[in-house]
Design a protein around this motif. Structure first.
Motif, short mmCIF file in Angstrom:
data_model
loop_
_atom_site.label_atom_id
_atom_site.label_comp_id
_atom_site.label_asym_id
_atom_site.label_seq_id
_atom_site.Cartn_x
_atom_site.Cartn_y
_atom_site.Cartn_z
N GLN A 64 -2.55 59.21 24.36
CA GLN A 64 -3.28 58.42 23.46
C GLN A 64 -3.49 57.27 23.80
O GLN A 64 -3.70 56.06 22.71
N LEU A 65 -2.06 56.36 24.11
CA LEU A 65 -2.67 54.75 25.03
C LEU A 65 -3.45 54.21 25.88
O LEU A 65 -3.77 52.90 25.89
N VAL A 66 -3.96 55.64 27.17
CA VAL A 66 -4.51 55.29 27.85
C VAL A 66 -6.71 54.54 27.44
O VAL A 66 -6.72 53.21 28.35
N PRO A 67 -6.31 54.90 26.41
CA PRO A 67 -8.54 53.98 26.09
C PRO A 67 -8.21 52.72 25.67
O PRO A 67 -8.78 51.83 25.89
N VAL A 68 -6.99 51.93 25.20
CA VAL A 68 -6.27 51.03 24.89
C VAL A 68 -5.83 49.72 25.84
O VAL A 68 -6.66 48.72 26.29
N ALA A 69 -5.46 50.24 26.62
CA ALA A 69 -5.01 50.09 28.62
C ALA A 69 -5.99 49.97 29.14
O ALA A 69 -6.30 48.79 29.23
N LYS A 70 -6.80 49.81 28.78
CA LYS A 70 -7.93 50.34 29.83
C LYS A 70 -8.91 49.08 29.30
O LYS A 70 -9.74 48.02 30.15
N GLU A 71 -8.77 48.87 28.06
CA GLU A 71 -10.44 47.86 27.78
C GLU A 71 -9.24 46.77 27.51
O GLU A 71 -9.89 45.58 27.74
N LEU A 72 -7.92 46.79 27.03
CA LEU A 72 -7.09 45.45 27.76
C LEU A 72 -7.40 44.83 29.18
O LEU A 72 -7.44 43.57 29.74
N LEU A 84 0.94 51.00 30.02
CA LEU A 84 2.09 52.43 29.80
C LEU A 84 3.33 51.93 30.22
O LEU A 84 4.19 53.12 29.67
N GLY A 85 3.65 51.74 31.61
CA GLY A 85 5.36 51.39 32.11
C GLY A 85 5.69 50.97 31.37
O GLY A 85 7.39 51.75 30.71
N GLN A 86 5.88 49.93 30.63
CA GLN A 86 7.06 49.12 29.59
C GLN A 86 6.38 50.44 28.26
O GLN A 86 7.75 50.24 28.07
N ALA A 87 5.47 49.98 27.75
CA ALA A 87 5.04 51.50 26.76
C ALA A 87 6.39 52.27 26.34
O ALA A 87 7.14 53.08 25.81
N ILE A 88 6.81 53.23 27.68
CA ILE A 88 7.47 54.57 28.02
C ILE A 88 8.54 54.19 28.02
O ILE A 88 9.26 54.22 27.78
N ASN A 104 5.94 49.63 17.32
CA ASN A 104 6.64 48.44 18.26
C ASN A 104 6.89 48.91 19.42
O ASN A 104 8.11 49.70 19.23
N LEU A 105 6.23 49.17 20.26
CA LEU A 105 6.23 50.27 21.42
C LEU A 105 7.15 48.70 23.00
O LEU A 105 7.60 49.62 24.11
N PHE A 106 7.19 48.34 22.40
CA PHE A 106 7.34 47.26 23.81
C PHE A 106 8.78 46.40 23.76
O PHE A 106 8.75 45.48 24.72
N GLY A 107 9.13 46.02 22.16
CA GLY A 107 10.14 45.24 21.51
C GLY A 107 10.21 44.15 21.96
O GLY A 107 11.40 43.54 21.73
N ILE A 108 9.13 43.78 21.04
CA ILE A 108 8.52 42.34 21.17
C ILE A 108 9.58 42.08 20.26
O ILE A 108 9.50 42.72 18.31
N LYS A 109 10.56 40.88 20.31
CA LYS A 109 10.79 40.34 18.85
C LYS A 109 9.93 39.69 17.94
O LYS A 109 9.09 38.88 18.83
N ARG A 141 0.86 47.61 12.73
CA ARG A 141 0.69 48.86 11.32
C ARG A 141 -0.01 49.68 12.55
O ARG A 141 0.44 51.21 11.76
N SER A 142 -0.09 49.48 13.81
CA SER A 142 -0.09 50.92 14.58
C SER A 142 0.25 50.71 16.11
O SER A 142 0.02 49.51 15.87
N TRP A 143 -0.06 51.53 16.70
CA TRP A 143 0.03 51.53 18.07
C TRP A 143 -0.46 50.19 19.02
O TRP A 143 -0.41 49.51 20.25
N ASP A 144 -2.02 51.01 18.46
CA ASP A 144 -3.08 49.73 19.09
C ASP A 144 -2.47 48.68 18.33
O ASP A 144 -2.95 47.40 20.05
N ASP A 145 -2.50 47.78 17.70
CA ASP A 145 -2.43 47.17 17.37
C ASP A 145 -1.03 45.83 17.94
O ASP A 145 -1.00 45.04 18.84
N CYS A 146 0.35 47.18 18.50
CA CYS A 146 1.02 46.64 19.56
C CYS A 146 0.78 46.30 20.60
O CYS A 146 1.07 44.98 21.06
N MET A 147 -0.56 47.36 21.07
CA MET A 147 -0.51 47.05 22.82
C MET A 147 -1.63 45.52 22.81
O MET A 147 -1.26 45.20 23.56
N ARG A 148 -2.37 45.31 21.48
CA ARG A 148 -3.20 44.21 21.54
C ARG A 148 -1.71 42.38 21.52
O ARG A 148 -2.70 42.38 22.68
#
Length: 210
Positions: A64-72, A84-88, A104-109, A141-148
């Motif tokens: 689910q995360l790979v497409p956006v990870a590759k885009e970034l 991916l490693g940080q998200a897991i 919030n996948l990364f614990g971003i304050k 709003r979504s994991w994609d937004d958080c990754m960006r």
């Protein structure tokens, strides 16, 4: 006068009946042993099935995360394995309260009063020990937004140092990037880099860097 013959009393356990009785007992014991042996044989199969289900669930999370990870990676240079490693590691495969409820996948304050945020308990390593604190975390709003947003943190840095995470962006391999994460102070955990590297290697996330 002829003598009346006595009828022999039927003896179920007479000498001629003992072999039959023993045969029945042996058959019953054999059946019980067979049933128990079948039960023991099915246990490893069930265990393997549960383990496989867990692997499938984890792989679905990665997929689910790979497409956006590759885009970034293509846009900013950050390695997908690091994302991916940080998200897991930070979200426990998307199962933590912060990731499951607030994306919030990364614990971003959150340090901006204009951010949508939520206050939750967390642990930080200070003065040689772990302590419990309350902190404001960003809501997405979504994991994609958080990754960006996570990647843009590396791109833009922080107010006091816009180049704080340049080492993460410029790293050509995941080990260098993970060490740069810890050096820049992304997390207070003194073992953060080694934990990220372990997650990447166990799950072979480096293959997404190709």
């Amino acid at each position: 006068m002829a003598k009346r013959k006595r009828k022999k009393k039927y003896d179920a356990f007479g000498p001629n009946r003992i072999p039959i009785f023993l045969s029945i007992i042996i058959i019953l014991i054999g059946s019980v042993v067979f049933v128990f042996s079948l039960g023991s044989l099915t246990k490893p199969a069930n265990t393997l099935s549960l383990q496989q289900q867990e692997v499938n669930t984890n792989q679905e999370f990665i997929n689910q995360l790979v497409p956006v990870a590759k885009e970034l990676h293509e846009s900013y240079g950050i390695l997908p394995s690091i994302i991916l490693g940080q998200a897991i590691l930070e979200s426990d495969w998307g199962k933590s309260e912060l990731s499951a409820k607030y994306n919030n996948l990364f614990g971003i304050k959150s340090f901006n009063p204009n951010d949508e945020s939520v206050k939750l308990s967390t642990k930080e390593y200070k003065n040689g020990k772990w302590i419990d604190i309350k902190a404001n975390f960003k809501v997405y709003r979504s994991w994609d937004d958080c990754m960006r947003d996570h990647t843009m943190l590396f791109v833009n840095g922080v107010d006091w140092d816009p180049y704080l995470y340049q080492g993460v962006l410029l790293a050509s391999d995941y080990k260098t990037a993970a060490i740069a994460l810890q050096t820049s102070g992304y997390a207070t955990d003194p073992d953060y880099a080694s934990k990220v590297i372990e997650v990447i290697e166990v799950n072979e996330l480096y293959k997404y860097d190709q």
